[in-house]
Design a protein around this motif. Structure first.
Motif, PDB file in Angstrom:
ATOM      1  N   THR A  37       0.833  -1.199   0.000  1.00  0.00           N
ATOM      2  CA  THR A  37       0.000   0.000   0.000  1.00  0.00           C
ATOM      3  C   THR A  37       0.872   1.254   0.000  1.00  0.00           C
ATOM      4  OG1 THR A  37      -1.698  -1.192   1.226  1.00  0.00           O
ATOM      5  CG2 THR A  37      -1.850   1.200   1.221  1.00  0.00           C
ATOM      6  N   ALA A  41       1.092   4.072  -2.978  1.00  0.00           N
ATOM      7  CA  ALA A  41       0.836   5.483  -2.692  1.00  0.00           C
ATOM      8  C   ALA A  41       2.010   6.346  -3.130  1.00  0.00           C
ATOM      9  CB  ALA A  41       0.563   5.678  -1.202  1.00  0.00           C
ATOM     10  N   ALA A  42       3.228   5.847  -2.936  1.00  0.00           N
ATOM     11  CA  ALA A  42       4.416   6.608  -3.343  1.00  0.00           C
ATOM     12  C   ALA A  42       4.499   6.703  -4.862  1.00  0.00           C
ATOM     13  CB  ALA A  42       5.670   5.954  -2.789  1.00  0.00           C
ATOM     14  N   ALA A  44       1.937   6.699  -6.910  1.00  0.00           N
ATOM     15  CA  ALA A  44       0.843   7.530  -7.407  1.00  0.00           C
ATOM     16  C   ALA A  44       1.041   9.006  -7.078  1.00  0.00           C
ATOM     17  CB  ALA A  44      -0.474   7.045  -6.811  1.00  0.00           C
ATOM     18  N   ALA A  45       1.917   9.310  -6.146  1.00  0.00           N
ATOM     19  CA  ALA A  45       2.136  10.711  -5.754  1.00  0.00           C
ATOM     20  C   ALA A  45       2.803  11.471  -6.896  1.00  0.00           C
ATOM     21  CB  ALA A  45       3.007  10.773  -4.503  1.00  0.00           C
ATOM     22  N   PRO A  46       2.351  12.695  -7.166  1.00  0.00           N
ATOM     23  CA  PRO A  46       2.975  13.472  -8.238  1.00  0.00           C
ATOM     24  C   PRO A  46       4.390  13.889  -7.858  1.00  0.00           C
ATOM     25  CG  PRO A  46       1.412  14.825  -7.040  1.00  0.00           C
ATOM     26  CD  PRO A  46       1.281  13.413  -6.504  1.00  0.00           C
ATOM     27  N   THR A  47       5.266  13.896  -8.831  1.00  0.00           N
ATOM     28  CA  THR A  47       6.645  14.305  -8.575  1.00  0.00           C
ATOM     29  C   THR A  47       6.734  15.825  -8.672  1.00  0.00           C
ATOM     30  OG1 THR A  47       7.182  14.028 -10.905  1.00  0.00           O
ATOM     31  CG2 THR A  47       7.630  12.165  -9.447  1.00  0.00           C
ATOM     32  N   PRO A  48       7.520  16.455  -7.827  1.00  0.00           N
ATOM     33  CA  PRO A  48       7.651  17.905  -7.878  1.00  0.00           C
ATOM     34  C   PRO A  48       8.401  18.313  -9.147  1.00  0.00           C
ATOM     35  CG  PRO A  48       9.162  16.995  -6.274  1.00  0.00           C
ATOM     36  CD  PRO A  48       8.299  15.879  -6.747  1.00  0.00           C
TER      37      PRO A  48
END
Length: 80
Positions: A37, A41-42, A44-48
Motif C-alpha cells: 500500500t 501510494a508513493a 501515485a504521488a505526483p513528482t515535484p
C-alpha cells in the motif's frame, strides 16, 4: 511500530502458544499488505517539478582550476 516477539517467544496475543504457531503468518501478511500500500501510494504521488537554474546561479558556479596549475599524472614523484 511495536517490536514483535521472536519466533519461539510466547505470542503477543496472549494465547500462550509460541508466536510461530499462532500469529506469525497473520503479522507477516499484514506487513506485506502495508508495504504494498505504501509503495502504491508513493508511485501515485505526483513528482515535484525540477527547478531550472537561473543564469545568475550558473555564473556563480565554481570554476575549474587553471590548466597550468595542474600536474600531469606522469610528472608526479613516486616514493620508493
Amino acid at each position: 511500530m511495536p517490536e514483535l516477539p521472536g519466533r519461539n517467544d510466547p505470542c503477543h496475543c496472549g494465547s500462550g502458544s509460541k508466536y510461530k504457531k499462532c500469529c506469525l503468518e497473520k503479522d507477516d501478511a499484514a506487513r506485506v499488505t502495508a508495504a504494498a500500500t505504501a509503495a502504491a501510494a508513493a508511485a501515485a504521488a505526483p513528482t515535484p517539478p525540477v527547478e531550472q537554474k537561473t543564469a545568475r546561479a550558473q555564473q556563480s558556479a565554481p570554476k575549474p582550476q587553471e590548466a597550468s596549475r595542474r600536474i600531469p599524472a606522469g610528472a608526479r614523484r613516486r616514493s620508493v
